[in-house]
Design a protein around this motif. Structure first.
Motif, mmCIF file in Angstrom:
data_model
loop_
_atom_site.group_PDB
_atom_site.id
_atom_site.type_symbol
_atom_site.label_atom_id
_atom_site.label_comp_id
_atom_site.label_asym_id
_atom_site.label_seq_id
_atom_site.Cartn_x
_atom_site.Cartn_y
_atom_site.Cartn_z
ATOM 1 N N ASN A 75 0.868 -0.878 0.173
ATOM 2 C CA ASN A 75 -0.360 -0.051 -0.411
ATOM 3 C C ASN A 75 0.571 1.028 0.171
ATOM 4 N N PRO A 76 0.986 1.837 -1.049
ATOM 5 C CA PRO A 76 1.582 2.927 -1.344
ATOM 6 C C PRO A 76 1.551 4.207 -0.191
ATOM 7 N N ASN A 77 0.470 4.538 0.684
ATOM 8 C CA ASN A 77 -0.180 4.965 1.876
ATOM 9 C C ASN A 77 1.008 4.186 3.515
ATOM 10 N N VAL A 78 0.717 3.177 3.053
ATOM 11 C CA VAL A 78 2.050 2.301 4.516
ATOM 12 C C VAL A 78 3.340 2.928 3.906
ATOM 13 N N ILE A 79 3.450 2.799 2.721
ATOM 14 C CA ILE A 79 5.040 2.912 2.148
ATOM 15 C C ILE A 79 5.805 4.578 2.595
ATOM 16 N N PHE A 80 4.142 4.985 2.596
ATOM 17 C CA PHE A 80 4.567 7.303 2.910
ATOM 18 C C PHE A 80 4.461 7.370 4.445
ATOM 19 N N LEU A 81 3.851 6.515 5.135
ATOM 20 C CA LEU A 81 4.036 6.699 6.928
ATOM 21 C C LEU A 81 5.253 5.875 7.200
ATOM 22 N N ASN A 82 6.041 4.506 6.725
ATOM 23 C CA ASN A 82 7.191 4.333 6.526
ATOM 24 C C ASN A 82 8.185 5.307 6.444
ATOM 25 N N SER A 83 8.085 6.002 5.971
ATOM 26 C CA SER A 83 9.050 7.453 5.510
ATOM 27 C C SER A 83 9.697 7.537 6.481
ATOM 28 N N PHE A 84 8.864 8.243 7.245
ATOM 29 C CA PHE A 84 8.920 8.627 8.518
ATOM 30 C C PHE A 84 9.240 7.349 10.523
ATOM 31 N N LEU A 85 8.536 6.366 9.352
ATOM 32 C CA LEU A 85 9.446 5.315 11.138
ATOM 33 C C LEU A 85 8.590 4.433 10.812
ATOM 34 N N ASP A 86 9.406 2.932 11.308
ATOM 35 C CA ASP A 86 8.326 1.671 10.152
ATOM 36 C C ASP A 86 7.007 1.800 10.725
ATOM 37 N N ILE B 208 -6.342 17.893 9.535
ATOM 38 C CA ILE B 208 -5.054 17.186 9.019
ATOM 39 C C ILE B 208 -5.408 16.658 7.528
ATOM 40 N N TYR B 209 -4.880 16.445 6.591
ATOM 41 C CA TYR B 209 -4.986 16.044 5.164
ATOM 42 C C TYR B 209 -3.431 14.993 5.003
ATOM 43 N N MET B 210 -3.951 14.297 4.637
ATOM 44 C CA MET B 210 -2.863 12.998 4.297
ATOM 45 C C MET B 210 -2.849 13.179 2.356
ATOM 46 N N LEU B 211 -1.641 13.937 1.534
ATOM 47 C CA LEU B 211 -2.332 13.983 0.620
ATOM 48 C C LEU B 211 -1.537 13.136 -0.938
ATOM 49 N N MET C 287 3.170 18.793 -2.168
ATOM 50 C CA MET C 287 2.686 17.508 -3.018
ATOM 51 C C MET C 287 2.588 16.396 -2.681
ATOM 52 N N PRO C 288 1.842 15.447 -3.493
ATOM 53 C CA PRO C 288 2.231 13.883 -2.531
ATOM 54 C C PRO C 288 3.808 12.808 -2.016
ATOM 55 N N PHE C 289 3.116 12.639 -1.359
ATOM 56 C CA PHE C 289 2.461 12.192 -0.260
ATOM 57 C C PHE C 289 3.454 13.587 0.938
ATOM 58 N N THR D 175 -4.237 30.546 3.912
ATOM 59 C CA THR D 175 -5.402 29.383 3.064
ATOM 60 C C THR D 175 -4.455 28.633 2.850
ATOM 61 N N TYR D 176 -5.385 26.935 2.843
ATOM 62 C CA TYR D 176 -4.747 26.079 2.298
ATOM 63 C C TYR D 176 -5.388 26.121 0.685
ATOM 64 N N GLU D 177 -5.411 26.152 -0.630
ATOM 65 C CA GLU D 177 -5.745 25.341 -1.524
ATOM 66 C C GLU D 177 -5.717 25.140 -1.890
ATOM 67 N N THR D 178 -6.689 24.057 -3.385
ATOM 68 C CA THR D 178 -5.514 22.446 -3.476
ATOM 69 C C THR D 178 -5.585 23.487 -5.813
ATOM 70 N N LEU D 179 -4.368 23.100 -5.677
ATOM 71 C CA LEU D 179 -4.401 23.627 -7.163
ATOM 72 C C LEU D 179 -4.467 23.338 -7.643
ATOM 73 N N THR D 180 -4.822 21.849 -7.865
ATOM 74 C CA THR D 180 -5.156 20.875 -8.822
ATOM 75 C C THR D 180 -6.810 20.540 -7.944
ATOM 76 N N GLU D 181 -7.345 18.859 -9.205
ATOM 77 C CA GLU D 181 -8.031 17.918 -7.945
ATOM 78 C C GLU D 181 -7.388 16.936 -7.575
ATOM 79 N N CYS D 182 -7.571 17.003 -5.886
ATOM 80 C CA CYS D 182 -6.727 15.676 -5.079
ATOM 81 C C CYS D 182 -7.219 15.260 -4.805
ATOM 82 N N LYS D 183 -6.291 14.259 -4.001
ATOM 83 C CA LYS D 183 -7.179 12.987 -3.242
ATOM 84 C C LYS D 183 -6.772 13.143 -1.594
ATOM 85 N N VAL D 184 -7.025 12.446 -0.860
ATOM 86 C CA VAL D 184 -6.564 13.576 0.114
ATOM 87 C C VAL D 184 -7.627 11.991 1.436
#
Length: 191
Positions: free
Chosen positions: A2-13, A47-50, A73-75, A93-102
Motif C-alpha cells: 500500500n503506497p500510504n503505508v510506504i509513505f508512513l514508513n518513510s517516517f518510521l516503521d 489534517i490531510y494526507m495528500l 505534493m504527494p505524499f 489559506t490552504y487551497e488545492t491547485l489541482t484536483e486532489c485525493k486526500v
C-alpha cells in the motif's frame, strides 16, 4: 505494498495494527481544484494526507495580494499545523491547485491516539520533525540563495512545476514578480 503505508514508513516503521488505527479515523476524499481546506479566521480541526494533486498555503494581505508560503505534493501532510496545535484561527489559506485525493483526519483523534499508543505518538513526532526540517530548509534558501537558485531548486523538487501551476504562483513562492520570473526563465533557456 500500500503506497500510504510506504509513505508512513518513510517516517518510521509502521505496523499493520498502527496503520489500521490511523485508517479507522481517516476519510478518503476527492477535492476539486480551488477547494479551500483551511481558511484564515477559522479554527481548523482536520489534517490531510495528500495522495494526489497539489496544494498551496498562502497568506493574503489586506489589499488582497497573495503570498505563497508552501506547495504540497504527494505524499505529504497538509493543514494549518500551528492553528491545529494552538486551537486558534489559521492565518493561512490552504487551497488545492489541482484536483486532489486526500485522507482527512480529525486532529483531536490523532492526539487522542498519541496518548494511547506509543507507536502513533512516535510517528507524530517524526512527522513534526520532518515539518520543522522542511521549514528550516526553506528559511535557509531565502538567506543563502538568489532568486534563480531558488527557482532551480524548486524545479528540481517539483518536476514539471511550470506546467502544473500558473507563473504568478511560482513567482509569489519565490518572493519575486512574474516579470522577474520570466526573465530568469529566459536566461536559463539561453544557457
Amino acid at each position: 505494498m500500500n503506497p500510504n503505508v510506504i509513505f508512513l514508513n518513510s517516517f518510521l516503521d509502521v505496523s499493520e495494527e498502527t496503520f489500521e488505527k490511523l485508517a479507522s479515523i481517516s476519510t478518503f476524499r476527492k477535492l476539486e481544484k480551488g477547494y479551500q481546506i483551511d481558511k484564515p479566521g477559522e479554527v481548523p480541526d482536520k489534517i490531510y494526507m495528500l495522495i494526489s494533486g497539489m496544494v498551496r498555503a498562502y497568506l493574503s494581505s489586506e489589499k488582497g495580494k497573495e503570498y505563497n508560503k508552501n506547495f504540497f505534493m504527494p505524499f505529504s501532510f497538509v493543514g494549518s499545523l500551528t492553528a491545529l496545535i494552538k486551537k486558534k484561527p489559521s492565518k493561512l489559506t490552504y487551497e488545492t491547485l489541482t484536483e486532489c485525493k486526500v485522507y482527512e483526519l480529525n486532529f483531536e483523534e490523532i492526539t487522542r491516539l498519541c496518548a494511547e499508543d506509543i507507536h502513533i505518538s512516535n510517528l507524530y513526532n517524526k512527522v513534526l520533525e520532518r515539518v520543522f526540517i522542511k521549514y528550516e530548509e526553506r528559511q535557509l534558501e531565502f538567506i543563502s540563495m538568489d532568486a534563480t537558485e531558488r527557482y532551480l531548486r524548486l524545479r528540481k523538487k517539483i518536476s514539471g512545476i511550470d506546467d502544473l501551476i500558473p507563473q504568478y504562483h511560482i513567482a509569489s513562492y519565490l518572493s519575486i514578480t512574474p516579470v522577474q520570473l520570466s526573465r530568469i526563465r529566459k536566461k536559463i533557456d539561453k544557457n
